[in-house]
Enzyme design. Structure first.
Site, short mmCIF file in Angstrom:
data_model
loop_
_atom_site.label_atom_id
_atom_site.label_comp_id
_atom_site.label_asym_id
_atom_site.label_seq_id
_atom_site.Cartn_x
_atom_site.Cartn_y
_atom_site.Cartn_z
N TRP A 75 0.89 -1.15 0.00
CA TRP A 75 0.00 0.00 0.00
C TRP A 75 0.93 1.20 0.00
O TRP A 75 1.66 1.45 0.96
CB TRP A 75 -0.88 0.00 1.25
CG TRP A 75 -1.92 1.07 1.23
CD1 TRP A 75 -3.15 1.01 0.63
CD2 TRP A 75 -1.85 2.37 1.84
NE1 TRP A 75 -3.83 2.19 0.82
CE2 TRP A 75 -3.06 3.05 1.55
CE3 TRP A 75 -0.87 3.04 2.58
CZ2 TRP A 75 -3.33 4.33 2.00
CZ3 TRP A 75 -1.14 4.33 3.01
CH2 TRP A 75 -2.36 4.97 2.73
N ASN A 101 7.01 -2.71 5.85
CA ASN A 101 5.67 -2.17 6.08
C ASN A 101 5.83 -1.04 7.08
O ASN A 101 6.31 -1.26 8.19
CB ASN A 101 4.79 -3.30 6.66
CG ASN A 101 3.47 -2.80 7.19
OD1 ASN A 101 2.96 -1.77 6.76
ND2 ASN A 101 2.89 -3.52 8.13
N GLU A 495 -16.82 3.90 -0.07
CA GLU A 495 -15.64 3.01 -0.06
C GLU A 495 -15.62 2.06 -1.24
O GLU A 495 -14.57 1.83 -1.83
CB GLU A 495 -15.64 2.17 1.23
CG GLU A 495 -15.15 2.87 2.45
CD GLU A 495 -15.20 1.96 3.67
OE1 GLU A 495 -14.22 1.93 4.41
OE2 GLU A 495 -16.23 1.27 3.90
N HIS A 511 -29.95 22.60 6.71
CA HIS A 511 -28.87 23.58 6.81
C HIS A 511 -27.81 23.37 5.73
O HIS A 511 -26.63 23.61 5.97
CB HIS A 511 -28.25 23.51 8.21
CG HIS A 511 -29.26 23.79 9.28
ND1 HIS A 511 -29.74 25.06 9.54
CD2 HIS A 511 -29.94 22.97 10.12
CE1 HIS A 511 -30.63 25.01 10.50
NE2 HIS A 511 -30.78 23.74 10.87
C1 G6P Z 1 -9.42 1.44 7.60
C2 G6P Z 1 -10.42 0.39 7.17
C3 G6P Z 1 -11.77 0.67 7.81
C4 G6P Z 1 -11.63 0.74 9.32
C5 G6P Z 1 -10.56 1.76 9.74
C6 G6P Z 1 -10.24 1.65 11.21
O1 G6P Z 1 -9.76 2.66 7.05
O2 G6P Z 1 -10.54 0.38 5.76
O3 G6P Z 1 -12.67 -0.35 7.47
O4 G6P Z 1 -12.84 1.08 9.89
O5 G6P Z 1 -9.34 1.52 9.02
O6 G6P Z 1 -9.66 0.40 11.43
P1 G6P Z 1 -9.68 -0.39 12.79
O7 G6P Z 1 -8.98 -1.68 12.48
O8 G6P Z 1 -8.93 0.46 13.78
O9 G6P Z 1 -11.08 -0.59 13.18
#
Ligand code: G6P
Length: 615
Positions: A75, A101, A495, A511
């Site tokens: 990523w 990573n 998403e 609003h």
């Molecule tokens: C990313 C994922 C989301 C998730 C968020 C928080 O953006 O794509 O689906 O809600 O992270 O992740 P967590 O693992 O902390 O719930």
């Protein structure tokens, strides 16, 4: 983000690494790469795109892949996703390869320093700087790879999980972590390395989770050596027995993980309250809450920190805690909270919500709150994750692995856990009567069956999705408990279908968002019977007057909204506090079907990753 896999042992490394990378693609899928040592040569192959593109590139090239290798699915942070920026990265001599990573924050100054001494760089990545720093240390100090990695990491600022291989010492892989997860699968005469345990669960159930600031030297036919990066002290690693199995991480006949996970919600919610909700005895048993009851009861307020969908679960919890347990709640984006010098005292209770348990901002917010003396409680799904370990106490959601990038069952199980906590505290504080408490327990126990019922609208929702799939924008409205559900519904659509969507409190529509409404605008309105129903019906009238297309999420048997709306989707009746567990389901299915009919990659939407381990 990014997924890391490695293998060292008697088996052929290539299939283990490729299959492992596919399981870790939820962590990132901008590019993929692999380095394999066949006993003589080091073969590195990498490409922009998915793991399957890497596989295709390697087709016919892999005959004897050897039994040692590392692989990566990326990523992108530093440098666009292209072949050159893909991992693994070589050192200048070509001897070392690394996968990484995380982010090396001081990479620019390190790069300048190395450049001034003749090092050259092919990519734009921070990772290539790190591998050359390691090489530089190795030659300058004349040390082995493990020592060189350690010295180099002590010069680095940032976050990392890395695996490094040196073709001049081809019987070992060095790994290290700070802020990004790394697990080691311990088999008989073989070791697996991965960002989570999914790549090796069919080979071994024994895993070591590396702690922050630890590194491991993994040698063929030798014991693992785990050391502290800072002071070189030896660590006795804890070997944990894994609870997950292969079936849980496969699609099981569903077209996508997201759909499978939507359908798993009745079971997941049941697993969440099983053993905790004892209806016949009229009690809720949660050891993390029980053991810290004094802290909860003495709390001036609860501050919830989270990101993304977990933050939406936090917003639902705000309504539940304030309504049932009468404790003031603030809900914060972890990324804002950690940087805005918040006022935190020892009388604050922090609840950190995270599916992955690895989100960098949530983790940092926890550390900040702990440093100010607050008690921090975690609500995580992934057992043994960094947040689960960093918090003072917590409760797992027990949703099972969630692989689709768009979070579904994690959300509803987080709400379930938070509801249990709120009810337990309400009982302890006496803010709920015994009969009301029992009523909530009874209704909560009925939720899985009611979710099943809500799922029966799937085919109807698909038809609605087909009508609105080409919309450019979409509004989601809800009030009270269902305002956060509107936010979550809009997030799901954004998403995975890339349609712009906004969630709004229904009354706030006047609003601003009302200006957007015309005959082309679909508006999803959550209008269940118990939540300010009449007021929401008035909002629907306002939309209708402006010719907006109304999709109402209503309670079974509803008449009023049915008369006004273009479409209605029914959910079973329940208590208002539990309604988000049902109203969420049609919104998940709606976004799923829209994305599928648009031909989008539902499980791996562009630019997103499931676990955001960089800030
Ligand atoms: C990313 C994922 C989301 C998730 C968020 C928080 O953006 O794509 O689906 O809600 O992270 O992740 P967590 O693992 O902390 O719930």
């Amino acid at each position: 983000m990014c997924g890391i896999v490695g293998y060292i042992g008697p088996r052929e490394a290539y299939p283990i690494i490729i299959e492992g990378l596919k399981r870790l693609e939820y962590r990132g899928y901008d590019s993929a790469g692999i380095a394999l040592f066949d006993g003589k040569d080091l073969k590195v192959c990498k490409t922009k795109g998915k793991v399957v593109d890497l596989e295709n590139k390697l087709l016919n090239e892999i005959s004897n892949s050897g039994s040692i290798g590392i692989g990566h699915t990326r990523w992108a942070t530093h440098g666009v996703p292209n072949d050159v920026n893909s991992h693994p990265h070589h050192s200048n001599s070509g001897n070392l390869v690394i996968i990484h990573n995380g982010i090396i924050e001081n990479y620019d100054s390190l790069k300048k320093e190395l450049s001034s001494r003749g090092y050259t760089f092919k990519s734009d990545t921070d990772t290539e700087v790190l591998v050359n720093l390691i090489e530089d240390v190795k030659s300058k100090e004349n040390v082995k790879l493990g020592k060189a990695v350690q010295i180099a990491l002590n010069q680095v600022i940032g976050a990392y999980a890395i695996a490094v291989f040196d073709k001049t010492q081809p019987n070992e892989i060095i790994i290290a972590r700070l802020g990004s997860p790394l697990a080691i699968g311990v088999g008989k005469d073989e070791f697996f390395i991965a960002s989570d345990a999914s790549p090796f669960i069919e080979y071994t159930k024994n895993a070591i989770y590396l702690e922050d600031e630890e590194m491991a030297i993994i040698r063929l036919n030798k014991d693992i050596k785990v050391r502290k990066i800072k002071d070189d002290s030896l660590v006795d690693p804890y070997v944990q027995e894994l609870q997950i199995n292969l079936e849980q991480i496969e699609k099981g006949g569903f077209k996508h993980f997201m759909l499978k996970e939507i359908y798993e919600q009745p079971k997941a919610i049941n697993d969440t309250y099983r053993g905790r909700l004892l209806r016949e005895d009229a009690i809720i048993k949660m050891s993390g809450v029980e053991d810290n009851m004094k802290k909860f009861l003495a709390a001036d307020r609860i501050i919830i920190v989270a990101c993304g969908t977990s933050w939406h679960a936090g917003l639902v919890a705000e309504y539940i805690f304030e309504d049932l347990a009468r404790i003031p709640v603030e809900v914060e984006y972890a990324s804002e909270f950690r940087y805005r010098n918040p006022i935190i005292t020892e009388k604050d209770v922090i609840i950190a919500i995270s599916q992955s348990g690895e989100t960098a901002d949530t983790l940092a917010a926890i550390k900040l709150a702990k440093s100010k003396g607050a008690f921090v409680f975690g609500v995580c799904n992934v057992v043994g994750s960094s947040i689960a370990r960093e918090t003072d106490a917590g409760a797992y959601t027990h949703a099972g692995p969630e692989i689709g990038v768009a979070s579904t069952k994690a959300f509803t199980t987080q709400i379930t856990v938070l509801t249990l906590i709120a009810l337990r505290l309400a009982r302890a504080k006496g803010t709920i009567s015994s009969s009301d408490f029992r009523h909530h327990l009874l209704e909560l126990e009925m939720i899985p069956k009611k979710v099943e019922k809500a799922l029966e609208s799937d085919a109807h929702i698909k038809k609605i999705a087909d009508i609105y799939k080409d919309s450019r924008n979409c509004l989601y409205l809800g009030r009270g408990y269902n305002f956060p559900v509107a936010l979550e519904g809009a997030l799901k659509l954004k998403e995975i279908s890339y349609i712009h969507a906004e969630g709004y409190p229904a009354a706030e529509m006047k609003h601003g968002p009302i200006a957007l409404i015309d005959e082309n605008m679909p508006i999803v309105v959550i209008a269940t019977k118990k939540g300010h129903y009449e007021k929401v019906v008035s909002n629907i009238q306002e939309i209708k007057a402006r010719k907006g297309k109304i999709i109402g999420i209503v309670t079974e048997g509803d008449v009023d909204v049915r008369e006004l709306a273009d479409h209605v989707i029914e959910v079973p009746e329940t208590l208002e506090a539990l309604s988000p567990l049902l109203t969420t389901i049609p919104l998940q299915l709606l976004s799923y079907h829209i994305a599928v009919s648009l031909g989008k990659n539902v499980d791996q939407p562009r630019n997103l990753a499931k676990s955001v381990t960089v800030e």
